[in-house]
Design an enzyme around this catalytic site. Sequence first.
Site, PDB file in Angstrom:
ATOM      1  N   ASN A   7       0.877  -1.173   0.000  1.00  0.00           N
ATOM      2  CA  ASN A   7       0.000   0.000   0.000  1.00  0.00           C
ATOM      3  C   ASN A   7       0.913   1.221   0.000  1.00  0.00           C
ATOM      4  OD1 ASN A   7      -1.878   1.972   0.433  1.00  0.00           O
ATOM      5  ND2 ASN A   7      -2.711   1.104   2.327  1.00  0.00           N
ATOM      6  N   ARG A  89      -2.518  -2.153  -3.470  1.00  0.00           N
ATOM      7  CA  ARG A  89      -3.738  -1.376  -3.259  1.00  0.00           C
ATOM      8  C   ARG A  89      -3.652  -0.133  -4.141  1.00  0.00           C
ATOM      9  NH1 ARG A  89      -6.068   1.000   2.416  1.00  0.00           N
ATOM     10  NH2 ARG A  89      -7.929   1.907   1.483  1.00  0.00           N
ATOM     11  N   HIS A 178     -13.031   3.087   0.086  1.00  0.00           N
ATOM     12  CA  HIS A 178     -13.076   2.022   1.110  1.00  0.00           C
ATOM     13  C   HIS A 178     -13.798   0.795   0.558  1.00  0.00           C
ATOM     14  CE1 HIS A 178     -13.146   5.457   4.303  1.00  0.00           C
ATOM     15  NE2 HIS A 178     -11.909   5.011   4.197  1.00  0.00           N
ATOM     16  N   ARG A 239     -11.967  15.918   7.338  1.00  0.00           N
ATOM     17  CA  ARG A 239     -12.762  16.283   6.155  1.00  0.00           C
ATOM     18  C   ARG A 239     -14.162  16.708   6.566  1.00  0.00           C
ATOM     19  NH1 ARG A 239     -11.389  10.855   3.792  1.00  0.00           N
ATOM     20  NH2 ARG A 239      -9.249  11.044   3.051  1.00  0.00           N
ATOM     21  N   GLU A 383      -8.768  -5.364   5.053  1.00  0.00           N
ATOM     22  CA  GLU A 383      -8.590  -5.088   3.621  1.00  0.00           C
ATOM     23  C   GLU A 383      -7.450  -5.930   3.052  1.00  0.00           C
ATOM     24  OE1 GLU A 383      -9.466  -0.547   3.030  1.00  0.00           O
ATOM     25  OE2 GLU A 383      -8.881  -0.906   5.096  1.00  0.00           O
TER      26      GLU A 383
END
Length: 401
Positions: A7, A89, A178, A239, A383
Site C-alpha cells: 500500500n 492497493r 473504502h 474532512r 482489507e
Amino acid sequence: MNVLIINAGSSSLKYQLMDPETGAVSAKGLCERIYIDGRLTHNANGKKIVKDIPMPTHSEAIQAVLAILVDPVDGVIKSTDEIDAVGHRVLHGGMEFFDSCIINDEVIAAIEKCIPLGPLHNPANLMGIRACQEVMPDTPMVAVFDTAFHMTMPKEAYLYALPLDYYKRLKVRRYGFHGTSHRYVSKRVCEFLGLDRSKTRVITCHLGNGSSMAAVDGGKCVDTSMGITPLEGVIMGTRSGSMDPAVVQYIANNEHMTVDEVLNMCNKKSGLLGISGLSSDMRDIDAAADSGHERAIIARDMLIHGIRKYIGSYAAVMNGVDVIVFTAGIGENGAELRERVMSGFEFLGAKLDPVKNVEGNRKESVISTDDSKVKICVIPTDEEIVIARDTLCIVTGKPIE
Ligand code: ADP
C-alpha cells in the site's frame, strides 16, 4: 503461498507478507519518510525493528523491505523467489476498473489515466508498482482498487445532477472509496450470521479517520456516501463531509482564497478537527466531550447525526435492511457511539443490546437483541486479506469471490 501486499502512499509504504489461504501474516511493516531520509519499521518473529535506511525513492524503500524479509536473522523467507505474487492497493480505478486485475502495461496506462481523479494517491500507487516491477520483474502483480466494489451502483445513485456532458467528457460522478472494506465486511457478516448474501440487504458503516457508508443489496453496492473524491459523506477526522458546494465559492470570495486552498481546508482542517478545534482523533473528541467541551460535543453529535441519516436513507433505497455493520477504528471500538447511532431505530426493527454492544468491541459479534428483526454487528475490517485473496485468485486463474 506468500503474497506481498503493498500500500504505497506519497511518502510512505505499508507492507505485509501473507499466506492468502490461511490469512497468516508472517511479517508486516512500514517505510516512512521516503524522499526525505527513510525509516523502516518491521514486525516479524514477535519482534519490532526500527531502522534508518536512506530512501531517496520508492525503489529503495521496496529494496529495504525485500532485504529485511530475506534477512537471516530478522527475515521470514530465504529468498525473494518465495514471494509468489504481489498485491497492490490502488486508490482510484475511475470508470476503468470494475474488479481487481493482473498488472500489465495496459493496466498501468489505465491507472495513469485515472490520475486526474486521484491526483495524490494514484501516482504514489504507481510508484509502488514500478518499484516492485524493477526489483521483481518476473513476479506477477495484481491491482486491487478502492473504488471497484462501488461500480455496481445504478445511475440514479452515482450521477451528480449536472449537465450530463460533464459525466460523459470528464467522468464526473460518484465513485466511492473504502470499497475493499465494504466488500469484506458485507460478505463476512453474511457468513458470520449464516445468511445467503444474495438475498441480504446490508448497510456498512466504515468509521475511521476517513468514514464512509454503503448500501449493499444482494452482495452488490447500490449506494455509498463518498463521491468523486473521499470528501463527500459523513463528517470525518479532518474532512468536512457533504455540504452545499456554494460554500466553496462563498469562502473563496470572502477570504480571497483559491478554490484549491478552500478545498485543501475542507480536506485537512475541517471535520472533527475543525468543529472541535481540538483534534481529528475520536478518542480525544470522546474524552473532551465527556468532560463537557462544547465544541467536542457538537463534533460528536454531528457525526452521529450524519451516520443516522445515511442509515435511514439506505434502508429506504433498499426497501428495508437486514443487517447493519460497524467497522474500522471508530466503528469497532466506539460502543457509546454505536449505542447513540442506533437509538430510536426500533421503528425500523433494529434494537441494540447495550450489554452485547459493550462486549462487542474489536471482535466479530452480534450487538442487537435476540428479538431484533435487523441484526446489528461489529465486524473488524481486513482489507489486506481481500487484497491477498484477490491476488491468489487472479494468479491461479480462479474466479474472484
Ligand atoms: P484509518 O482511516 O486511518 O484506517 P482507523 O480505522 O484506524 O483509521 O480509525 C481511526 C479512528 O478510530 C480514530 O479517530 C481513532 O480515534 C478511532 N478509535 C480508535 N480506538 C478508539 C476507541 N477505543 N474509541 C473510539 N474511537 C477509537
